[in-house]
Design a protein around this motif. Structure first.
Motif, mmCIF file in Angstrom:
data_model
loop_
_atom_site.group_PDB
_atom_site.id
_atom_site.type_symbol
_atom_site.label_atom_id
_atom_site.label_comp_id
_atom_site.label_asym_id
_atom_site.label_seq_id
_atom_site.Cartn_x
_atom_site.Cartn_y
_atom_site.Cartn_z
ATOM 1 N N MET A 271 0.814 -1.212 0.000
ATOM 2 C CA MET A 271 0.000 0.000 0.000
ATOM 3 C C MET A 271 0.849 1.264 0.000
ATOM 4 O O MET A 271 1.953 1.279 0.528
ATOM 5 N N LEU A 272 0.273 2.307 -0.577
ATOM 6 C CA LEU A 272 0.827 3.650 -0.506
ATOM 7 C C LEU A 272 -0.300 4.508 0.044
ATOM 8 O O LEU A 272 -1.321 4.684 -0.623
ATOM 9 N N GLU A 273 -0.116 4.949 1.288
ATOM 10 C CA GLU A 273 -1.164 5.636 2.043
ATOM 11 C C GLU A 273 -2.378 4.709 2.129
ATOM 12 O O GLU A 273 -2.261 3.635 2.651
ATOM 13 N N GLU A 274 -3.516 5.078 1.575
ATOM 14 C CA GLU A 274 -4.724 4.250 1.664
ATOM 15 C C GLU A 274 -4.985 3.427 0.399
ATOM 16 O O GLU A 274 -5.992 2.735 0.310
ATOM 17 N N THR A 275 -4.088 3.502 -0.576
ATOM 18 C CA THR A 275 -4.297 2.854 -1.864
ATOM 19 C C THR A 275 -3.566 1.514 -1.935
ATOM 20 O O THR A 275 -2.371 1.443 -1.675
ATOM 21 N N VAL A 276 -4.296 0.468 -2.332
ATOM 22 C CA VAL A 276 -3.686 -0.849 -2.533
ATOM 23 C C VAL A 276 -3.012 -0.856 -3.897
ATOM 24 O O VAL A 276 -3.655 -0.666 -4.928
ATOM 25 N N ILE A 277 -1.718 -1.055 -3.899
ATOM 26 C CA ILE A 277 -0.920 -1.074 -5.122
ATOM 27 C C ILE A 277 -0.852 -2.489 -5.691
ATOM 28 O O ILE A 277 -0.840 -2.689 -6.895
ATOM 29 N N ALA A 278 -0.810 -3.484 -4.793
ATOM 30 C CA ALA A 278 -0.698 -4.872 -5.229
ATOM 31 C C ALA A 278 -1.086 -5.801 -4.081
ATOM 32 O O ALA A 278 -1.034 -5.422 -2.919
ATOM 33 N N THR A 279 -1.448 -7.033 -4.447
ATOM 34 C CA THR A 279 -1.773 -8.069 -3.473
ATOM 35 C C THR A 279 -0.861 -9.259 -3.736
ATOM 36 O O THR A 279 -0.680 -9.669 -4.889
ATOM 37 N N SER A 280 -0.301 -9.794 -2.671
ATOM 38 C CA SER A 280 0.660 -10.892 -2.825
ATOM 39 C C SER A 280 -0.035 -12.213 -3.109
ATOM 40 O O SER A 280 -1.242 -12.365 -2.936
ATOM 41 N N ARG A 281 0.787 -13.167 -3.493
ATOM 42 C CA ARG A 281 0.316 -14.546 -3.584
ATOM 43 C C ARG A 281 0.110 -15.055 -2.164
ATOM 44 O O ARG A 281 0.472 -14.385 -1.197
ATOM 45 N N LYS A 282 -0.425 -16.240 -2.013
ATOM 46 C CA LYS A 282 -0.630 -16.839 -0.684
ATOM 47 C C LYS A 282 0.636 -17.606 -0.282
ATOM 48 O O LYS A 282 1.242 -18.302 -1.087
ATOM 49 N N TYR A 283 1.006 -17.444 0.986
ATOM 50 C CA TYR A 283 2.188 -18.113 1.545
ATOM 51 C C TYR A 283 1.746 -19.085 2.626
ATOM 52 O O TYR A 283 0.773 -18.820 3.337
ATOM 53 N N THR A 284 2.482 -20.169 2.783
ATOM 54 C CA THR A 284 2.116 -21.172 3.780
ATOM 55 C C THR A 284 2.563 -20.809 5.192
ATOM 56 O O THR A 284 1.983 -21.294 6.154
ATOM 57 N N THR A 285 3.588 -19.971 5.317
ATOM 58 C CA THR A 285 4.087 -19.589 6.646
ATOM 59 C C THR A 285 4.366 -18.088 6.707
ATOM 60 O O THR A 285 4.641 -17.464 5.679
ATOM 61 N N PRO A 286 4.332 -17.519 7.911
ATOM 62 C CA PRO A 286 4.696 -16.106 8.052
ATOM 63 C C PRO A 286 6.137 -15.821 7.621
ATOM 64 O O PRO A 286 6.424 -14.749 7.097
ATOM 65 N N LEU A 287 7.046 -16.773 7.818
ATOM 66 C CA LEU A 287 8.439 -16.589 7.416
ATOM 67 C C LEU A 287 8.566 -16.430 5.897
ATOM 68 O O LEU A 287 9.285 -15.554 5.411
ATOM 69 N N LEU A 288 7.843 -17.260 5.139
ATOM 70 C CA LEU A 288 7.885 -17.137 3.676
ATOM 71 C C LEU A 288 7.285 -15.805 3.232
ATOM 72 O O LEU A 288 7.791 -15.178 2.291
ATOM 73 N N LEU A 289 6.257 -15.348 3.909
ATOM 74 C CA LEU A 289 5.668 -14.042 3.616
ATOM 75 C C LEU A 289 6.703 -12.943 3.810
ATOM 76 O O LEU A 289 6.868 -12.069 2.958
ATOM 77 N N GLU A 290 7.424 -12.993 4.923
ATOM 78 C CA GLU A 290 8.464 -11.998 5.198
ATOM 79 C C GLU A 290 9.566 -12.035 4.140
ATOM 80 O O GLU A 290 10.088 -11.002 3.741
ATOM 81 N N LYS A 291 9.907 -13.234 3.671
ATOM 82 C CA LYS A 291 10.924 -13.353 2.625
ATOM 83 C C LYS A 291 10.445 -12.716 1.326
ATOM 84 O O LYS A 291 11.225 -12.111 0.597
ATOM 85 N N GLY A 292 9.152 -12.845 1.025
ATOM 86 C CA GLY A 292 8.590 -12.204 -0.161
ATOM 87 C C GLY A 292 8.696 -10.696 -0.081
ATOM 88 O O GLY A 292 9.098 -10.031 -1.035
ATOM 89 N N ILE A 293 8.333 -10.131 1.066
ATOM 90 C CA ILE A 293 8.428 -8.682 1.268
ATOM 91 C C ILE A 293 9.885 -8.242 1.167
ATOM 92 O O ILE A 293 10.203 -7.239 0.516
#
Length: 115
Positions: free
Chosen positions: A69-91
Motif C-alpha cells: 500500500m501507498l497511504e490508503e491505496t492498494v498497489i498490489a496483493t501478494s500470492r498466498k504463503y504457507t508460513t509467516p516466514l515465507l511471507l516476510e521473505k517475499g516482502i
C-alpha cells in the motif's frame, strides 16, 4: 533479482506482476485500464520503495498474504504463503530487488529476436 512483468488480462485491461529471481509471482497489481498506468506504477515503486507499507493478513484457508500500500491505496496483493516466514521473505525480496529489477512487456503481439 526480481522482474516486473506487464501483461493483458482477458477483459483487455492490464496488470503487472513482480516475480522472484526463480520466476515465482510475489505480487499482482489490480486491473488497470491503460498499459501506461502499469509503467507509471512500476516506476513509482522502483523510485519510492521505502514509502510503501505491507499490510499482512491471513486468508480463510489459513494461508498468509500481504497488500502493498501507498497511504490508503492498494498497489498490489501478494500470492498466498504457507508460513509467516515465507511471507516476510517475499516482502524482503521486493525491498531488496525492486529498484534494480527489469521490466518485461508481454502485451506486444510479436517478439523481435536479435540477429
Amino acid at each position: 533479482m526480481g522482474t516486473f512483468v506487464i501483461s493483458k488480462r482477458f477483459d483487455d485491461r492490464y496488470k503487472f506482476v513482480f516475480t522472484s529471481r526463480k520466476g515465482k509471482t510475489i505480487f499482482t497489481s489490480p486491473s488497470l485500464e491503460l498499459k501506461m498506468e502499469c509503467e507509471e506504477s512500476i516506476e513509482a515503486i522502483k523510485t519510492n520503495i521505502e514509502k510503501y507499507t505491507y499490510v499482512k493478513a491471513k486468508a480463510a484457508n489459513g494461508k498468509y498474504f500481504f497488500k502493498m500500500m501507498l497511504e490508503e491505496t492498494v498497489i498490489a496483493t501478494s500470492r498466498k504463503y504457507t508460513t509467516p516466514l515465507l511471507l516476510e521473505k517475499g516482502i524482503d525480496e521486493i525491498i531488496r530487488t525492486a529498484v534494480k529489477s527489469d521490466v518485461l512487456d508481454f502485451t506486444l503481439n510479436e517478439f523481435v529476436f536479435p540477429d
